[in-house]
Scaffold this motif. Structure first.
Motif, mmCIF file in Angstrom:
data_model
loop_
_atom_site.group_PDB
_atom_site.id
_atom_site.type_symbol
_atom_site.label_atom_id
_atom_site.label_comp_id
_atom_site.label_asym_id
_atom_site.label_seq_id
_atom_site.Cartn_x
_atom_site.Cartn_y
_atom_site.Cartn_z
ATOM 1 N N ILE A 135 0.703 9.391 -6.433
ATOM 2 C CA ILE A 135 0.660 8.060 -5.827
ATOM 3 C C ILE A 135 1.196 7.001 -6.794
ATOM 4 N N LEU A 136 0.997 7.194 -8.097
ATOM 5 C CA LEU A 136 1.596 6.278 -9.075
ATOM 6 C C LEU A 136 3.117 6.405 -9.069
ATOM 7 N N LYS A 137 3.606 7.640 -8.911
ATOM 8 C CA LYS A 137 5.048 7.866 -8.891
ATOM 9 C C LYS A 137 5.699 7.232 -7.669
ATOM 10 N N ILE A 138 5.117 7.426 -6.488
ATOM 11 C CA ILE A 138 5.749 6.875 -5.280
ATOM 12 C C ILE A 138 5.651 5.356 -5.234
ATOM 13 N N LYS B 81 2.698 0.303 -15.647
ATOM 14 C CA LYS B 81 3.278 -1.025 -15.848
ATOM 15 C C LYS B 81 2.196 -2.089 -15.973
ATOM 16 N N GLU B 82 2.507 -3.128 -16.745
ATOM 17 C CA GLU B 82 1.573 -4.226 -16.999
ATOM 18 C C GLU B 82 1.706 -5.321 -15.940
ATOM 19 N N GLY B 83 0.604 -6.061 -15.715
ATOM 20 C CA GLY B 83 0.640 -7.232 -14.848
ATOM 21 C C GLY B 83 0.358 -6.984 -13.384
ATOM 22 N N TYR B 84 -0.389 -5.938 -13.076
ATOM 23 C CA TYR B 84 -0.688 -5.610 -11.684
ATOM 24 C C TYR B 84 -2.180 -5.363 -11.501
ATOM 25 N N ASP B 85 -2.634 -5.536 -10.261
ATOM 26 C CA ASP B 85 -3.948 -5.080 -9.846
ATOM 27 C C ASP B 85 -3.718 -3.805 -9.044
ATOM 28 N N LEU B 86 -4.391 -2.732 -9.411
ATOM 29 C CA LEU B 86 -4.291 -1.460 -8.710
ATOM 30 C C LEU B 86 -5.653 -1.148 -8.096
ATOM 31 N N ILE B 87 -5.683 -1.012 -6.784
ATOM 32 C CA ILE B 87 -6.919 -0.672 -6.075
ATOM 33 C C ILE B 87 -6.734 0.705 -5.443
ATOM 34 N N PHE B 88 -7.551 1.655 -5.863
ATOM 35 C CA PHE B 88 -7.505 3.006 -5.329
ATOM 36 C C PHE B 88 -8.628 3.179 -4.315
ATOM 37 N N ILE B 89 -8.271 3.671 -3.131
ATOM 38 C CA ILE B 89 -9.255 3.972 -2.092
ATOM 39 C C ILE B 89 -9.270 5.483 -1.904
ATOM 40 N N SER C 223 0.826 -1.213 0.000
ATOM 41 C CA SER C 223 0.000 0.000 0.000
ATOM 42 C C SER C 223 0.858 1.260 0.000
ATOM 43 N N TYR C 224 0.327 2.276 -0.648
ATOM 44 C CA TYR C 224 0.952 3.592 -0.724
ATOM 45 C C TYR C 224 -0.150 4.608 -0.484
ATOM 46 N N GLY C 225 0.206 5.726 0.110
ATOM 47 C CA GLY C 225 -0.826 6.701 0.400
ATOM 48 C C GLY C 225 -0.353 8.126 0.277
ATOM 49 N N ASN C 226 -1.298 9.009 0.054
ATOM 50 C CA ASN C 226 -1.060 10.444 0.160
ATOM 51 C C ASN C 226 -2.296 11.056 0.810
ATOM 52 N N ARG C 227 -2.426 12.350 0.747
ATOM 53 C CA ARG C 227 -3.498 13.024 1.460
ATOM 54 C C ARG C 227 -4.888 12.652 0.946
ATOM 55 N N ASN C 228 -4.990 12.275 -0.333
ATOM 56 C CA ASN C 228 -6.296 12.069 -0.942
ATOM 57 C C ASN C 228 -6.617 10.629 -1.313
ATOM 58 N N LEU C 229 -5.597 9.813 -1.537
ATOM 59 C CA LEU C 229 -5.820 8.453 -2.034
ATOM 60 C C LEU C 229 -4.922 7.456 -1.319
#
Length: 110
Positions: A100-103, A72-80, A19-25
């Protein structure tokens, strides 16, 4: 855009993903062993009414389409989505999305 629809795929991403986070996502990333990347969006009822939640999801889908070719290909990305997102502009949401994609290092460098 291919979406994550299965409850079990969401649960796997939450439990086994990074998991990765910032102020909004918050972003959960998990390898899916597929040749393509899938995306899922979670917007809690605490964020607002159905109209507000759907507007946020429409905005996120559009932002994802902008960056889809560089992810990048081959991942599941779940945004909250966090509670303060209804109060921010589309540009701020786009900025938070790219940040958030960059970090998470999910953006291919061109």
């Amino acid at each position: 855009m291919i979406t994550v629809k299965s409850y079990f795929d969401f649960k796997k991403a939450y439990s086994k993903g990074k998991s990765y986070g910032n102020r909004n996502l918050v972003l959960y990333v998990r390898k899916n062993n597929l040749a393509y990347t899938r995306v899922g969006f979670t917007v809690s009822k605490k964020v607002g009414t159905a109209v507000v939640r759907n507007k946020i999801k429409r905005r996120l889908r559009e932002i994802f389409r902008e960056y889809e070719d560089s992810i990048k290909e081959g991942y599941d990305l779940i945004f909250i989505v966090k509670r303060n997102v209804p109060d921010i502009s589309f540009q701020q949401l786009r900025s938070a999305f790219f940040h958030i994609l960059k970090i998470s290092k999910m953006v291919n460098n061109k």
